[in-house]
Design a protein around this motif. Structure first.
Motif, PDB file in Angstrom:
ATOM      1  N   MET A  95      15.759 -42.127   8.039  1.00 24.54           N
ATOM      2  CA  MET A  95      15.120 -40.651   7.991  1.00 24.54           C
ATOM      3  C   MET A  95      16.351 -39.923   7.029  1.00 24.54           C
ATOM      4  O   MET A  95      17.286 -39.872   7.144  1.00 24.54           O
ATOM      5  CB  MET A  95      15.110 -39.927   9.205  1.00 24.54           C
ATOM      6  CG  MET A  95      14.616 -38.712   9.261  1.00 24.54           C
ATOM      7  SD  MET A  95      14.684 -37.668  11.101  1.00 24.54           S
ATOM      8  CE  MET A  95      13.323 -38.692  11.875  1.00 24.54           C
ATOM      9  N   ASP A  99      13.267 -34.911   7.143  1.00 31.44           N
ATOM     10  CA  ASP A  99      11.857 -35.526   6.749  1.00 31.44           C
ATOM     11  C   ASP A  99      11.669 -36.523   7.951  1.00 31.44           C
ATOM     12  O   ASP A  99      12.015 -36.745   8.770  1.00 31.44           O
ATOM     13  CB  ASP A  99      12.102 -36.144   5.509  1.00 31.44           C
ATOM     14  CG  ASP A  99      10.827 -36.367   4.572  1.00 31.44           C
ATOM     15  OD1 ASP A  99      10.803 -36.717   3.412  1.00 31.44           O
ATOM     16  OD2 ASP A  99       9.726 -36.058   5.304  1.00 31.44           O
ATOM     17  N   LYS A 100      10.410 -37.187   7.532  1.00 31.60           N
ATOM     18  CA  LYS A 100       9.929 -37.906   8.621  1.00 31.60           C
ATOM     19  C   LYS A 100      10.498 -39.285   8.621  1.00 31.60           C
ATOM     20  O   LYS A 100      11.262 -39.831   7.791  1.00 31.60           O
ATOM     21  CB  LYS A 100       8.273 -38.284   8.421  1.00 31.60           C
ATOM     22  CG  LYS A 100       8.136 -39.054   6.957  1.00 31.60           C
ATOM     23  CD  LYS A 100       6.551 -39.127   6.889  1.00 31.60           C
ATOM     24  CE  LYS A 100       6.427 -39.939   5.490  1.00 31.60           C
ATOM     25  NZ  LYS A 100       4.828 -39.795   5.326  1.00 31.60           N
ATOM     26  N   LEU A 101      10.478 -40.000   9.822  1.00 38.73           N
ATOM     27  CA  LEU A 101      11.142 -41.186  10.092  1.00 38.73           C
ATOM     28  C   LEU A 101      10.099 -42.386   9.533  1.00 38.73           C
ATOM     29  O   LEU A 101       9.267 -42.254   9.595  1.00 38.73           O
ATOM     30  CB  LEU A 101      11.072 -41.420  11.501  1.00 38.73           C
ATOM     31  CG  LEU A 101      11.973 -42.821  12.101  1.00 38.73           C
ATOM     32  CD1 LEU A 101      13.483 -42.390  11.873  1.00 38.73           C
ATOM     33  CD2 LEU A 101      11.799 -42.520  13.709  1.00 38.73           C
ATOM     34  N   PHE A 103       9.529 -46.488   8.885  1.00 39.43           N
ATOM     35  CA  PHE A 103       9.601 -47.428   9.716  1.00 39.43           C
ATOM     36  C   PHE A 103       9.484 -48.869   8.706  1.00 39.43           C
ATOM     37  O   PHE A 103       8.553 -48.570   7.556  1.00 39.43           O
ATOM     38  CB  PHE A 103       8.817 -47.666  10.673  1.00 39.43           C
ATOM     39  CG  PHE A 103       9.045 -46.840  12.062  1.00 39.43           C
ATOM     40  CD1 PHE A 103       8.714 -45.376  12.033  1.00 39.43           C
ATOM     41  CD2 PHE A 103       9.926 -47.488  13.140  1.00 39.43           C
ATOM     42  CE1 PHE A 103       8.860 -44.821  12.996  1.00 39.43           C
ATOM     43  CE2 PHE A 103      10.001 -46.438  14.174  1.00 39.43           C
ATOM     44  CZ  PHE A 103       9.769 -45.248  14.266  1.00 39.43           C
TER      45      PHE A 103
END
Lengths: 113, 114
Positions: A95, A99-101, A103
């Motif tokens: 991350m 901001d967004k994680l 994967f």
């Protein structure tokens, strides 16, 4: 684009042995956070370990440790003294700031007795 | 007690059905998330709610409609889904939506669209 790559779809290890799961990522940012999550057959994702990119010291949590190589953008997970309960999918994630994680696609680890 | 509870655990629905997924967190967290997990693909963030307000919507089709009536509950309303929407839908929560927060996940709803 920011991406996470886990090049090992499946791994296996014998109980009590050590296994290393690899993860590489791509970002142009300097400050970010890295994570390993475990998803056992129960499907519930559980945080295993977390690393701040500004810290040079590798994070450790009991039998779990990471090898963080910032220049190489590598973040591998080492599981020592593997146990049957370690059998699971393992996801690497990172991350940037708030901001967004993001994967990876995961590595399925099977621990054999 | 997992802290984040999702129901139902499994759901099979036809393309014309309307159904809802439910998520409840007992951790006193302020942020809640919906993720989609498809086989051999990275987890996809669908929606983020912080203090009951939607703060992120990652270009999700309108056939998915989230609802967050309070900080403990999150719903995902499903309407006229497609077979490619079949996946594991995971709910998660965190103390806040500040980026480095630890996520707590539920066990997901395995959705099959026929």
């Amino acid at each position: 684009a920011q991406t996470v790559t886990q090049s090992q779809p499946e791994m296996s290890v014998q109980e009590a042995e050590t296994v290393t799961l690899s993860c590489t990522y791509d970002t142009s940012e300097n400050n970010y956070y890295l994570f390993w999550y475990k998803q056992p057959p129960s499907r519930q994702m559980i945080l295993v370990i977390r690393q701040e990119a500004y810290k040079q010291q590798n994070a450790t949590e009991n039998r779990f440790s990471v090898n963080f190589q910032k220049a190489a953008k590598s973040f591998s997970l080492k599981i020592s003294d593997s146990q049957l309960g370690d059998t699971a999918m393992y996801f690497c994630a990172f991350m940037v700031n708030t901001d967004k994680l993001i994967f990876g696609t995961g590595t399925r680890l099977q621990v054999f007795p | 007690e997992t802290g984040v509870t999702q129901t139902p655990r499994h759901l099979v629905m036809g393309m014309t059905n309307k159904k809802s997924l439910k998520c409840e967190q007992h951790l006193g967290h302020n942020a809640m998330y919906w993720y989609k997990q498809s086989a051999k693909k990275p987890l996809e963030l669908m929606f983020v709610y912080s203090l009951e307000e939607r703060v992120e919507n990652n270009s999700v089709p309108s056939r998915f409609s989230p609802e967050c009536p309070n900080s403990s509950h999150l719903f995902l309303h499903l309407h006229t889904l497609q077979p490619e929407d079949s996946a594991l839908y995971l709910c998660a929560s965190s103390q806040d939506n500040w980026g480095d927060e630890k996520l707590f996940f539920g066990s997901g709803t395995q959705l099959s669209v026929l």
